[in-house]
Design a protein around this motif. Structure first.
Motif, PDB file in Angstrom:
ATOM      1  N   LEU A  99     -16.958  11.986  -8.589  1.00 23.54           N
ATOM      2  CA  LEU A  99     -15.967  13.059  -8.707  1.00 23.54           C
ATOM      3  C   LEU A  99     -16.528  14.376  -8.167  1.00 23.54           C
ATOM      4  O   LEU A  99     -15.839  15.123  -7.470  1.00 23.54           O
ATOM      5  N   LEU A 100     -17.811  14.656  -8.479  1.00 22.04           N
ATOM      6  CA  LEU A 100     -18.395  15.922  -8.013  1.00 22.04           C
ATOM      7  C   LEU A 100     -18.594  15.910  -6.497  1.00 22.04           C
ATOM      8  O   LEU A 100     -18.366  16.917  -5.827  1.00 22.04           O
ATOM      9  N   LYS A 101     -19.001  14.771  -5.948  1.00 18.99           N
ATOM     10  CA  LYS A 101     -19.179  14.666  -4.490  1.00 18.99           C
ATOM     11  C   LYS A 101     -17.864  14.975  -3.798  1.00 18.99           C
ATOM     12  O   LYS A 101     -17.812  15.679  -2.806  1.00 18.99           O
ATOM     13  N   PHE A 102     -16.806  14.452  -4.350  1.00 23.37           N
ATOM     14  CA  PHE A 102     -15.469  14.657  -3.810  1.00 23.37           C
ATOM     15  C   PHE A 102     -15.127  16.150  -3.803  1.00 23.37           C
ATOM     16  O   PHE A 102     -14.433  16.640  -2.930  1.00 23.37           O
ATOM     17  N   LYS A 103     -15.645  16.872  -4.778  1.00 24.43           N
ATOM     18  CA  LYS A 103     -15.428  18.324  -4.864  1.00 24.43           C
ATOM     19  C   LYS A 103     -16.494  19.101  -4.092  1.00 24.43           C
ATOM     20  O   LYS A 103     -16.593  20.311  -4.198  1.00 24.43           O
ATOM     21  N   ASN A 104     -17.376  18.354  -3.390  1.00 28.11           N
ATOM     22  CA  ASN A 104     -18.472  18.974  -2.670  1.00 28.11           C
ATOM     23  C   ASN A 104     -19.420  19.739  -3.593  1.00 28.11           C
ATOM     24  O   ASN A 104     -19.893  20.827  -3.276  1.00 28.11           O
ATOM     25  N   SER A 105     -19.673  19.179  -4.758  1.00 29.81           N
ATOM     26  CA  SER A 105     -20.489  19.846  -5.760  1.00 29.81           C
ATOM     27  C   SER A 105     -21.525  18.869  -6.319  1.00 29.81           C
ATOM     28  O   SER A 105     -21.562  17.706  -5.917  1.00 29.81           O
ATOM     29  N   GLU A 106     -22.378  19.362  -7.242  1.00 30.30           N
ATOM     30  CA  GLU A 106     -23.398  18.477  -7.830  1.00 30.30           C
ATOM     31  C   GLU A 106     -23.872  19.055  -9.160  1.00 30.30           C
ATOM     32  O   GLU A 106     -23.514  20.170  -9.521  1.00 30.30           O
TER      33      GLU A 106
END
Ligand code: B4P
Length: 193
Positions: A99-106
């Motif tokens: 889910l975070l990758k999809f949001k470009n986050s980590e």
């Protein structure tokens, strides 16, 4: 955007410390325990299902919790997040990464609170005197929760240690002492970014 996970056994102080950390760092607090209790109090289908597990000290099934978190992430796209009590299984950890990758986050840091079993039981029985929480009412349920943690949740720390994100923090001492240690660790990681 800086996201962090506050991890630890039931009663280790995740909820207590989260309240202070979100105020200091301006993060959005995502507590799956609070979200589930909210669903229970509204008597939604999800809440009725979750209550069956919480009442006997077990974890709520992954698909219920992951669906709930996914909607929350959509609602808070641009805020740094503090995850409290989530992920609690390896499946939840893998779902969160996706889910975070999809949001470009980590995840920036994974803070793990360590507290002895006797202290956990003491704290939760004490909270049970006033909280009205069905899962804090007796030692047997509390021991079942700690057992679930040892079997299903501790592996989540191993999962994040492969990415060099885990910091172990002593969760005993005053609330203020634990808070200061957590802040030091967060400040170090935030400035590395
Ligand atoms: P949660 O709501 O996450 O809560 P918790 O583990 O009981 O406690 P926490 O660690 O937040 O302790 P707190 O600060 O309140 O989970 C409840 C249940 O929901 C789970 O058992 C599970 O069934 C379900 N659930 C939630 N998330 C799930 C997920 N992702 N997947 C599946 N199921 C899920 O502190 C406890 C007490 O200690 C308080 O009274 C506090 O005042 C005291 N305290 C705190 N810090 C202290 C200190 N330094 N010294 C002395 N006392 C302290």
């Amino acid at each position: 955007m800086f996201n962090l996970i506050l991890f630890g056994p039931p009663g280790s102080g995740k909820g207590t410390q989260s309240e202070k950390l979100i105020r200091k760092y301006g993060l959005k607090h995502l507590s799956t325990g609070d979200l589930l209790r909210d669903e229970i109090s509204k008597k939604t289908i999800l809440g009725i299902e979750a209550k069956k597990f919480i009442d006997i000290g077990q974890l709520v099934p992954d698909e219920v919790v992951i669906g709930m978190i996914s909607s929350e992430l959509d609602a808070h796209r641009d805020t740094g997040l503090l995850f409290d009590g989530f992920p609690r299984t390896q499946a939840q950890a893998e779902a969160l990464d996706k889910l975070l990758k999809f949001k470009n986050s980590e995840i920036g840091v994974f803070l793990s609170l360590e507290v002895s079993e006797e202290e956990l039981i003491k704290r939760l029985l004490n909270r049970g005197l006033t909280s009205g929480r069905t899962d804090d009412t007796n030692e047997e349920k509390i021991r079942a929760r700690i057992n679930e943690y040892r079997i299903k949740t501790e592996v989540v720390a191993d999962y994040y240690s492969q990415f060099d994100k885990v910091v172990i923090v002593k969760g005993e001492g005053t609330v203020e002492e634990v808070f200061n240690t957590l802040c030091k660790e967060i400040d170090t990681r935030m400035h590395q970014k």
